[in-house]
Design an enzyme around this catalytic site. Structure first.
Site, PDB file in Angstrom:
ATOM      1  N   HIS A  70      40.893 -29.988 -15.664  1.00  0.00           N
ATOM      2  CA  HIS A  70      39.892 -29.007 -16.067  1.00  0.00           C
ATOM      3  C   HIS A  70      38.531 -29.678 -16.234  1.00  0.00           C
ATOM      4  O   HIS A  70      38.319 -30.442 -17.168  1.00  0.00           O
ATOM      5  CB  HIS A  70      40.334 -28.355 -17.389  1.00  0.00           C
ATOM      6  CG  HIS A  70      39.411 -27.298 -17.882  1.00  0.00           C
ATOM      7  ND1 HIS A  70      38.675 -27.442 -19.039  1.00  0.00           N
ATOM      8  CD2 HIS A  70      39.119 -26.073 -17.393  1.00  0.00           C
ATOM      9  CE1 HIS A  70      37.967 -26.348 -19.246  1.00  0.00           C
ATOM     10  NE2 HIS A  70      38.213 -25.506 -18.257  1.00  0.00           N
ATOM     11  N   HIS A  77      29.543 -26.098 -15.210  1.00  0.00           N
ATOM     12  CA  HIS A  77      30.307 -24.956 -15.716  1.00  0.00           C
ATOM     13  C   HIS A  77      29.460 -23.719 -15.945  1.00  0.00           C
ATOM     14  O   HIS A  77      29.902 -22.600 -15.706  1.00  0.00           O
ATOM     15  CB  HIS A  77      31.019 -25.323 -17.020  1.00  0.00           C
ATOM     16  CG  HIS A  77      31.842 -24.213 -17.574  1.00  0.00           C
ATOM     17  ND1 HIS A  77      31.376 -23.339 -18.543  1.00  0.00           N
ATOM     18  CD2 HIS A  77      33.097 -23.799 -17.276  1.00  0.00           C
ATOM     19  CE1 HIS A  77      32.314 -22.454 -18.827  1.00  0.00           C
ATOM     20  NE2 HIS A  77      33.369 -22.708 -18.065  1.00  0.00           N
ATOM     21  N   GLU A 115      35.653 -22.960  -8.517  1.00  0.00           N
ATOM     22  CA  GLU A 115      35.464 -21.615  -9.084  1.00  0.00           C
ATOM     23  C   GLU A 115      34.060 -21.133  -8.773  1.00  0.00           C
ATOM     24  O   GLU A 115      33.073 -21.829  -9.050  1.00  0.00           O
ATOM     25  CB  GLU A 115      35.664 -21.603 -10.595  1.00  0.00           C
ATOM     26  CG  GLU A 115      35.410 -20.219 -11.199  1.00  0.00           C
ATOM     27  CD  GLU A 115      35.469 -20.161 -12.709  1.00  0.00           C
ATOM     28  OE1 GLU A 115      34.983 -19.157 -13.289  1.00  0.00           O
ATOM     29  OE2 GLU A 115      35.982 -21.109 -13.325  1.00  0.00           O
ATOM     30  N   ASP A 165      33.511 -26.096 -11.000  1.00  0.00           N
ATOM     31  CA  ASP A 165      32.775 -24.853 -11.239  1.00  0.00           C
ATOM     32  C   ASP A 165      31.487 -24.929 -10.430  1.00  0.00           C
ATOM     33  O   ASP A 165      30.793 -25.951 -10.452  1.00  0.00           O
ATOM     34  CB  ASP A 165      32.451 -24.696 -12.724  1.00  0.00           C
ATOM     35  CG  ASP A 165      33.687 -24.468 -13.570  1.00  0.00           C
ATOM     36  OD1 ASP A 165      34.449 -23.541 -13.255  1.00  0.00           O
ATOM     37  OD2 ASP A 165      33.891 -25.223 -14.542  1.00  0.00           O
ATOM     38  N   GLU A 173      39.175 -29.588 -10.670  1.00  0.00           N
ATOM     39  CA  GLU A 173      38.429 -28.325 -10.700  1.00  0.00           C
ATOM     40  C   GLU A 173      36.927 -28.559 -10.522  1.00  0.00           C
ATOM     41  O   GLU A 173      36.378 -29.520 -11.046  1.00  0.00           O
ATOM     42  CB  GLU A 173      38.665 -27.605 -12.032  1.00  0.00           C
ATOM     43  CG  GLU A 173      37.981 -26.256 -12.086  1.00  0.00           C
ATOM     44  CD  GLU A 173      37.916 -25.667 -13.491  1.00  0.00           C
ATOM     45  OE1 GLU A 173      37.999 -24.439 -13.610  1.00  0.00           O
ATOM     46  OE2 GLU A 173      37.762 -26.440 -14.455  1.00  0.00           O
TER      47      GLU A 173
END
Length: 320
Positions: A27, A69, A160, A56, A54
């Protein structure tokens, strides 16, 4: 709702599921140890054996997909010291107002409260020590691909798309730009080590239907009402990403963990379940991180976990 007790379900007696069916997603990288979404945090997570890292994604002014993020900068950088005039009327500094070269000038820090300047996680990496920078999606992909080559591994990416509606209001099509970047680096189908996620259902449908993407898509979830849409989600996505408290709903009066039927229902629609966010320094009602992972992965039967501490999740799964 099921009530499971330790006496009724001894973990040691459960049929063990093969580890390759369960995935560990770093994460924001190894964010429990280094500032989130920095290349050192990603390299550390890679070395810790996470299955996916991950990313973002937010766009810069000159349409560079940046790994960060939030759509603003003040919680993880020294933007107030370097670009005070770029503050909008709402007091925030938006990534989309900065060019890639300007963003590269910022010092990145452990996440902090922008008003008090105190760390959100006080026992993690000290605020504004050492040197960290923002980077692009391209830079991170090249790091991961380079490490895959030099180590012989095949660690995946898990980008993401952040706040597509905000980007559209600013005149930018973030999904189109991100998909082109992914395609350019060979991430095109479900067979490629890439999972694409978003909270915006309309945007995920657009990615599948308008852009004809064949990537593995995950619908992120945060509200109870989202759980009623699993059948619809299965028409355009391959998995869901719920908050783990949508699955573990506390304890009953006897102290047994209450597990919702969300995972069971999702599996009936052939949807994988990758739950977020597992933090060893934020356990809630759980006594240990291992207990949290045990209940979620093997009693609730979740398929993967987003964690700030990928080393601890990998070690747990290797033991079990």
């Amino acid at each position: 709702m099921l009530s499971l007790s330790c006496s009724e379900h001894k973990f040691e007696d459960k049929v063990k599921i093969q580890n390759n069916n369960k995935v560990v997603i770093a994460h924001r990288g190894a964010s429990g140890y280094l500032p989130e979404h920095t290349l050192p945090a990603k390299a550390m997570a890679f070395a810790m054996g996470a299955d996916y890292l991950e990313q973002d994604i937010v766009l810069s002014k000159d349409n560079v997909p940046m790994v960060i993020h939030d759509i603003d900068l003040e919680t993880v950088s020294d933007v107030k010291l370097k670009f005070l005039k770029k503050k909008r009327n709402d007091g925030r500094f938006y990534v989309i107002d900065f060019t890639f070269d300007e963003l590269k000038q910022l010092n990145v820090s452990e996440r902090m409260n922008p008003i008090t300047h105190k760390a959100v996680f006080p026992d993690r990496f000290p605020i504004f020590t050492s040197t960290f920078r923002l980077h692009s999606l391209q830079e991170e992909i090249e790091l991961i691909k380079g490490l895959n080559k030099s180590t012989g591994k095949n660690i995946g990416i898990y980008p993401e798309i952040k706040e597509p509606a905000f980007h559209q209001k600013e005149g930018k099509d973030i999904s189109k730009i991100v998909l082109k970047t992914l395609n350019d680096y060979g991430y095109k189908t479900k067979n490629d080590p890439c999972i694409l996620q978003c909270f915006d259902a309309g945007e995920l449908k657009r990615i599948r239907n308008e852009f004809k993407s064949e990537l593995f898509l995950v619908q992120l979830m945060e509200f109870k009402k989202d759980e009623e849409k699993l059948e619809e989600i299965s028409t355009y996505a391959d998995g869901i990403g719920p908050w783990y408290k949508q699955i573990i709903e506390g304890k009953d009066k006897k102290g047994n963990w209450l597990i919702s039927d969300l995972v069971e229902k999702a599996h009936k629609y052939n949807l994988k379940v990758h739950a977020y966010t597992f933090r060893a320094d934020q356990l809630g009602d759980f006594r240990t991180f291992e207990e949290l992972l045990k209940v979620v992965l093997y009693e609730a039967n979740v398929d993967g976990v987003f964690t700030d501490f990928p080393d601890k999740a990998v070690q747990f799964m290797n033991k079990n």
